[in-house]
Design a protein around this motif. Structure first.
Motif, PDB file in Angstrom:
ATOM      1  N   ARG A  86      36.670  42.224  40.811  1.00 16.97           N
ATOM      2  CA  ARG A  86      38.084  42.111  41.208  1.00 16.97           C
ATOM      3  C   ARG A  86      38.260  42.460  42.681  1.00 16.97           C
ATOM      4  NH1 ARG A  86      38.677  44.890  36.291  1.00 16.97           N
ATOM      5  NH2 ARG A  86      39.403  46.770  37.357  1.00 16.97           N
ATOM      6  N   GLU A  87      37.588  43.516  43.117  1.00 13.55           N
ATOM      7  CA  GLU A  87      37.687  43.910  44.527  1.00 13.55           C
ATOM      8  C   GLU A  87      37.134  42.809  45.434  1.00 13.55           C
ATOM      9  OE1 GLU A  87      36.323  47.523  47.526  1.00 13.55           O
ATOM     10  OE2 GLU A  87      35.571  47.517  45.469  1.00 13.55           O
ATOM     11  N   PHE A  88      35.980  42.268  45.070  1.00 10.10           N
ATOM     12  CA  PHE A  88      35.383  41.186  45.858  1.00 10.10           C
ATOM     13  C   PHE A  88      36.326  39.988  45.934  1.00 10.10           C
ATOM     14  CE2 PHE A  88      33.176  37.093  45.756  1.00 10.10           C
ATOM     15  CZ  PHE A  88      32.635  37.102  47.033  1.00 10.10           C
ATOM     16  N   LYS A  89      36.879  39.591  44.799  1.00  9.88           N
ATOM     17  CA  LYS A  89      37.792  38.445  44.784  1.00  9.88           C
ATOM     18  C   LYS A  89      38.991  38.686  45.692  1.00  9.88           C
ATOM     19  CE  LYS A  89      36.981  36.215  40.330  1.00  9.88           C
ATOM     20  NZ  LYS A  89      37.623  35.844  39.059  1.00  9.88           N
ATOM     21  N   ARG A  90      39.550  39.875  45.628  1.00  9.46           N
ATOM     22  CA  ARG A  90      40.711  40.176  46.481  1.00  9.46           C
ATOM     23  C   ARG A  90      40.351  40.067  47.952  1.00  9.46           C
ATOM     24  NH1 ARG A  90      41.493  44.869  42.732  1.00  9.46           N
ATOM     25  NH2 ARG A  90      42.820  43.991  41.102  1.00  9.46           N
ATOM     26  N   LEU A  91      39.241  40.674  48.326  1.00 13.04           N
ATOM     27  CA  LEU A  91      38.851  40.668  49.734  1.00 13.04           C
ATOM     28  C   LEU A  91      38.456  39.266  50.203  1.00 13.04           C
ATOM     29  CD1 LEU A  91      36.841  44.011  49.849  1.00 13.04           C
ATOM     30  CD2 LEU A  91      39.080  43.540  50.888  1.00 13.04           C
ATOM     31  N   ASP A 112      35.961  39.189  35.482  1.00 17.53           N
ATOM     32  CA  ASP A 112      37.102  39.960  35.969  1.00 17.53           C
ATOM     33  C   ASP A 112      37.224  41.345  35.326  1.00 17.53           C
ATOM     34  OD1 ASP A 112      38.202  38.358  37.951  1.00 17.53           O
ATOM     35  OD2 ASP A 112      39.386  37.194  36.536  1.00 17.53           O
ATOM     36  N   ASN A 135      34.934  43.476  35.478  1.00 22.02           N
ATOM     37  CA  ASN A 135      34.164  44.330  36.366  1.00 22.02           C
ATOM     38  C   ASN A 135      35.028  44.641  37.598  1.00 22.02           C
ATOM     39  OD1 ASN A 135      32.486  45.231  38.484  1.00 22.02           O
ATOM     40  ND2 ASN A 135      30.719  44.129  37.662  1.00 22.02           N
ATOM     41  N   PRO A 136      35.324  45.938  37.860  1.00 22.06           N
ATOM     42  CA  PRO A 136      36.189  46.293  38.991  1.00 22.06           C
ATOM     43  C   PRO A 136      35.644  45.825  40.345  1.00 22.06           C
ATOM     44  CG  PRO A 136      35.621  48.250  37.694  1.00 22.06           C
ATOM     45  CD  PRO A 136      34.912  47.102  37.082  1.00 22.06           C
ATOM     46  N   LYS A 137      34.330  45.795  40.498  1.00 20.26           N
ATOM     47  CA  LYS A 137      33.729  45.314  41.753  1.00 20.26           C
ATOM     48  C   LYS A 137      33.998  43.823  41.949  1.00 20.26           C
ATOM     49  CE  LYS A 137      31.484  48.992  43.268  1.00 20.26           C
ATOM     50  NZ  LYS A 137      31.777  49.633  44.527  1.00 20.26           N
ATOM     51  N   ASN A 150      41.949  36.514  49.096  1.00 18.46           N
ATOM     52  CA  ASN A 150      43.276  36.748  49.668  1.00 18.46           C
ATOM     53  C   ASN A 150      43.291  36.302  51.121  1.00 18.46           C
ATOM     54  OD1 ASN A 150      43.834  37.798  47.211  1.00 18.46           O
ATOM     55  ND2 ASN A 150      44.255  39.866  47.911  1.00 18.46           N
TER      56      ASN A 150
END
Length: 161
Positions: A77-82, A71, A73-75, A85
């Motif tokens: 976090r972005e992947f998890k959100r997309l 977590d 790694n910003p990528k 969610n």
């Protein structure tokens, strides 16, 4: 504890949503569920604006791997959100129907007619028109894609006969 047996689904089925956003799980698909198989699934946003339906055991395997990602790694976090969610647990009702959440219907552009396309351990749910447009647009390059993706790793099934 034994590992769950992962199903490998086959088939393509046309289904329709009713006025409440429910669809009947195709009988050809239900027959492929493992004996005593789950009636719980997770549906989430897929790639190319389709939805992805996972039997709960397949989802749990993927979720374990995703939870181990870094977590910091910003990528990630972005992947998890997309990816996560909107993921929703859904169950079959007594009539064998599944309620497709409205926000997910909107994401995939599914209004009524839908294609239920088995993809190994998961299923893609597509708006019917979008699905056939996607397949028809890419059919001409299928041979080149197969060579690129499978390369030398894919064996000819007729060679082992």
């Amino acid at each position: 504890m034994s590992k769950p047996i992962m199903a490998s689904f086959l088939g393509e089925y046309e289904v329709a949503l009713d006025a409440k956003g429910r669809f009947l799980l195709p009988s050809g698909f239900r027959k492929q569920l493992p004996e005593g198989g789950t009636e719980k699934f997770v549906v989430n946003r897929g790639f190319e604006h389709c939805l992805t339906l996972y039997p709960i055991d397949s989802w749990n395997t993927i979720a374990e791997k995703i939870n181990r990602l870094n977590d910091f790694n910003p990528k990630v976090r972005e992947f998890k959100r997309l990816f996560l969610n909107g993921a929703t647990i859904i169950e079959l009702d007594s009539a064998g129907r599944v309620l497709l959440p409205k926000p997910l219907q909107e994401y995939a552009g599914i209004k009524k007619d839908m294609v239920f396309s088995a993809q190994g351990s998961k299923v893609e749910l597509w708006d019917k028109e979008s699905y056939y447009n996607y397949i028809n647009q890419r059919a001409g390059g299928f041979s080149d894609l197969a060579a690129e993706v499978a390369g030398g790793d894919f064996i000819n099934p007729f060679e082992i006969m």
